[in-house]
Design a protein around this motif. Sequence first.
Motif, PDB file in Angstrom:
ATOM      1  N   ASP A   1       0.839  -1.194   0.000  1.00  0.00           N
ATOM      2  CA  ASP A   1       0.000   0.000   0.000  1.00  0.00           C
ATOM      3  C   ASP A   1       0.879   1.250   0.000  1.00  0.00           C
ATOM      4  OD1 ASP A   1      -2.290   1.658   0.198  1.00  0.00           O
ATOM      5  OD2 ASP A   1      -2.110   1.694   2.382  1.00  0.00           O
TER       6      ASP A   1
ATOM      7  N   THR B   1      -0.612  -6.959  -3.827  1.00  0.00           N
ATOM      8  CA  THR B   1      -1.579  -6.928  -2.729  1.00  0.00           C
ATOM      9  C   THR B   1      -2.646  -7.993  -2.937  1.00  0.00           C
ATOM     10  OG1 THR B   1      -1.192  -4.584  -2.350  1.00  0.00           O
ATOM     11  CG2 THR B   1      -3.245  -5.493  -1.503  1.00  0.00           C
TER      12      THR B   1
ATOM     13  N   TRP C   1      -9.535  -2.535  -1.134  1.00  0.00           N
ATOM     14  CA  TRP C   1      -8.815  -1.412  -1.746  1.00  0.00           C
ATOM     15  C   TRP C   1      -8.216  -1.825  -3.090  1.00  0.00           C
ATOM     16  CZ3 TRP C   1      -3.420  -1.903  -2.258  1.00  0.00           C
ATOM     17  CH2 TRP C   1      -2.795  -0.799  -2.812  1.00  0.00           C
TER      18      TRP C   1
END
Length: 122
Positions: free
Chosen positions: A30, A52, A61
């Motif tokens: 992130d 991710t 996200w």
Amino acid sequence: MGAWQPRRPEALDAAMASVRLGPDSVGAHDALWKAAAMNGRSGLTRQAVHETLRIDPQNAWALGLRTEFAAFEASAPPLTGARAVVVVTVPRSERLVPQVLFWVALVPTLLTVWSERAAIRA
């Protein structure tokens, strides 16, 4: 320009170091995504999102960003002709392009000054 803007490359270096130290950390990827986005490194932002999702396939996200990337690519017009050539031949480095433009503008000026100086001495 804010005082933090010149430090963007440092933030990117720190984020890349955090990924090296914790390659399976969603937080590290992130941070890398944010730093890469601030530095205009779109390939690195996509890589951070991909990593991710590799670590956590249900990460909201990253799933949202992947959807945004897909929507952006679907709405972009296809590259054709001269636009495709320009995209391929122009380097992506943010530092190289301004340097090239600087020298392209500076060299003719220097040559003019040099030739006028020679004419004055003659």
